[in-house]
Every structure is written in C-alpha cells, then in structure tokens.
Design an enzyme around this catalytic site. Sequence first.
Site, mmCIF file in Angstrom:
data_model
loop_
_atom_site.group_PDB
_atom_site.id
_atom_site.type_symbol
_atom_site.label_atom_id
_atom_site.label_comp_id
_atom_site.label_asym_id
_atom_site.label_seq_id
_atom_site.Cartn_x
_atom_site.Cartn_y
_atom_site.Cartn_z
ATOM 1 N N LYS A 96 0.740 -1.180 -0.185
ATOM 2 C CA LYS A 96 0.146 -0.101 0.112
ATOM 3 C C LYS A 96 1.036 1.273 -0.073
ATOM 4 C CE LYS A 96 -0.502 -0.159 5.191
ATOM 5 N NZ LYS A 96 -1.412 -0.897 6.220
ATOM 6 N N ARG A 130 -11.493 -0.844 13.917
ATOM 7 C CA ARG A 130 -11.309 -0.002 12.502
ATOM 8 C C ARG A 130 -12.295 -0.598 11.577
ATOM 9 N NH1 ARG A 130 -5.200 0.552 10.477
ATOM 10 N NH2 ARG A 130 -5.256 -1.544 9.834
ATOM 11 N N TYR A 142 12.862 31.720 5.569
ATOM 12 C CA TYR A 142 11.754 32.140 6.191
ATOM 13 C C TYR A 142 12.104 32.935 7.669
ATOM 14 C CZ TYR A 142 9.242 30.954 2.219
ATOM 15 O OH TYR A 142 8.602 30.651 1.025
HETATM 16 C C1 LIG Z 1 -0.625 -1.629 6.931
HETATM 17 C C2 LIG Z 1 -1.072 -3.054 7.067
HETATM 18 C C3 LIG Z 1 -0.344 -4.230 7.584
HETATM 19 C C4 LIG Z 1 1.317 -3.993 7.324
HETATM 20 O O1 LIG Z 1 1.907 -3.181 8.406
HETATM 21 P P1 LIG Z 1 3.246 -3.297 8.798
HETATM 22 O O2 LIG Z 1 3.244 -2.913 10.330
HETATM 23 O O3 LIG Z 1 4.005 -2.448 7.880
HETATM 24 O O4 LIG Z 1 3.812 -4.739 8.664
HETATM 25 C C5 LIG Z 1 -0.934 -5.440 7.646
HETATM 26 N N1 LIG Z 1 -2.171 -5.486 7.861
HETATM 27 C C6 LIG Z 1 -3.097 -4.348 7.694
HETATM 28 C C7 LIG Z 1 -4.533 -4.576 7.733
HETATM 29 C C8 LIG Z 1 -2.503 -3.085 7.306
HETATM 30 O O5 LIG Z 1 -3.447 -1.886 7.180
#
Ligand SMILES: *Cc1c(COP(=O)(O)O)cnc(C)c1O
Length: 372
Positions: free
Chosen positions: A41, A139, A264
């Site tokens: 992702k 969630r 700035y």
């Molecule tokens: C992002 C995510 C992961 C991976 O998390 P990491 O801590 O980067 O390994 C796994 N499962 C879900 C549902 C996630 O949203």
Amino acid sequence: MEKNKILRDTILKVDLNKISKNIKLIRDMVGPKVAIMAVVKANGYGHGAVDIAPAIMNAGADYLSVATLSEALEIRNCYADYPILIMGHTPNGYLEYAVVNNISLTIFSYDQALLISKLAQKFNVCAKVHIKIDTGFHRLGKEPNENYFNEISAIMQLPNIEFEGIFSHLALVNDAENEKQFSSFVLFVNKLKKAGFTFRYEHIADSIACVDFPEYRLNMIRPGALIYGMRGFHKGFLPVDQAISFETQISQIHTIMPGEGVSYDYLWKAQVTSRVATLPFGYADGYPRNLRDKGYVIINGLKAPIIGVICMDQCIADVTNIPNAVPGMKAVIYGDGKDGSMDINEVAILSGTNKNDILSRISLRVPRVYQK
Ligand SMILES: *Cc1c(COP(=O)(O)O)cnc(C)c1O
C-alpha cells in the site's frame, strides 16, 4: 522528451536486491507453509509499488495487498496474474472494478457480499473476498459474536464468491491484549470451521507480530515494514535491511556574515562567518518540516545540519565545516547510517513519528531510481 528521464538532482534510490533479500529472510523465517502477503500500500511504502512488485513476487511472496481500489488497479494494470487484496473498505459504487479485475475484497456485511455476488453473476466470474473480524482495533470488521457468525453463515451461501480468507488486525497494545485478540480470532474461526465454513487463508500477523509471535502466523502473514527493512520487532530478530537511500546535490553555496539569517523569518542566524548550502528538497518531497535544526545531511562524509525553516522545495544546510563543499556535490538525506547519515529509524525519532510515516510520505515528485 524521453519517458522516465530523471530530470532532478533529488532522487530516491531503491535497491531491489535488498527487497528480494528481505523477502527471502521472511520466507526462511516462516517456512514453506505460511503464505506471505506482501503489503505494498501507499506506493509500496514510498518505494514504488509497481516497480518493486516483481522483485517481491519473484523472491517468494505469494500475494500482494494494498489499502485502496486505485492502488490495486495500478498493480493489476501492470500484472495480470498477481493476487491482490484490498485491505480497506471499498465503497459499493466501486465494487464492480474489483470484481471484473480479479481483485480480492475485504468485506464485513451481508449487504456488500450480496452486491458482490450479483456483480460476479452479471460478469460470469467468481469474486474473491476476505472477511474481516474486529477483535478490538475497532477499525474495520465486526466483533466475533453470534450475530456476526449468523451473518457470515448467510454470506457464505451466496453464489459466485470464493471465500478466500478471514482476517483480523492487532492493535499491538501489549502481550496480554495481543493474546486476547489472537485467541478471540482463532476461537471464532474454529467455530466457523466446525459449522463447515472454511477459508483458504487465516491471517492476523503484521511485520512485528510475525517476528515476535511465531504462533500468530497461522497460514498467512501480512508484513509491510519488514519488507522495506524496518526492524520494528522487540522479541524476535530478522536482519532485514533498509532498501532506500534519499540523495540530492548542492544547488548553490552562500557565504554569510555573523548576524545574517537564512530562510523564512531568519530563524537561524550565523554566529560566525558561515558557508551555507542550498539543497533542492523540501517538505513537498516528504521531508518532515519539523526537522528544522534537528535533521542533517552527509556531504563528503561529514554532517551538515539543516538550518532555518525548511521550505516546500528547498532547504539550507550549514557547510562551514566542510570547506570543500561545492555546488553539484552529493548530499545524503536518508541513508543506511553507515556513512553517518540519518537512517529511517533516526529520521522517525527526530521528527516524532514512525518509520512507515517517513517512508510513505516521500512524494511522487521524487524520481525513483532502481538498482538491481
Ligand atoms: C498496513 C497493514 C499491514 C502491514 O503493517 P506493517 O506494520 O507495515 O507490517 C498489515 N495489515 C493491515 C490490515 C494493514 O493495514
């Protein structure tokens, strides 16, 4: 204009060998029976999902996952065969795109399952879904109670759906809470199994959990950070390595007099006659704006502190102690730490956030340069 030309001094180098090596380490750790769903992702945590996906799959991952439909489609458009799960919620109006593109969906309601089933019948395909259980994170998913059991029983009668997975996510609060979440998930899955509802994949472990709690691996893990060499674990250990280095080149050097300021509001003022280097990266490239007076780059093996307000596209480093610094000279923004550079872990600590935040915010404006 040639496509994929770099056109900028500020680049993100991505070492595909390191990513492959990290996947192989994960494979060796979990053995052949646990499926690896590699989380790509947020553009593969900034590394470039489409460009790293083959390295990940060829090194032994089984599956890819993303957060959103657009991320899934970007990968699907390049790779027809890689299995992809959207771990987030896909709104009803967009389900069709997932169904016709063979993208697995996360679901937690009969209503959505019914829509997916109808779409799959309409297009004469079998849609794939993973059912989400809420074991405490609150969630996505529903609590593992009788109501949800009955809802899942009804969902699993629907035609043209392959029930590929069932999963939950740990809040990683502490050992006791992890255990509570894990056992409530397993208990519920076992209850479903007894009633004849089975799933190919059962999964709950992210990067930290899959290293620290081997029993939580079940038959699939979902590592993200680990693939990119982030060592967030506490109990176990895996020698994964950071795969990126973030580099730029000095644009200009000014010599300024005591009392003169930079950037700035002149928030940094020279105490002595100083040489300051303008660097062509800023917060719009994903560099944390709060690293003012904390961050530093490495120029010619030496530390140059970032001074004054970090601008959207540029910032300034003090190179008074690096007399041979000249325009065009390389500056390491994030490195592996071996050359004295800030690694991702240090950047996260200095800016008061986590490593995934630092990686995923490196913006699309920064060209990715892949090394094999
Ligand atoms: C992002 C995510 C992961 C991976 O998390 P990491 O801590 O980067 O390994 C796994 N499962 C879900 C549902 C996630 O949203």
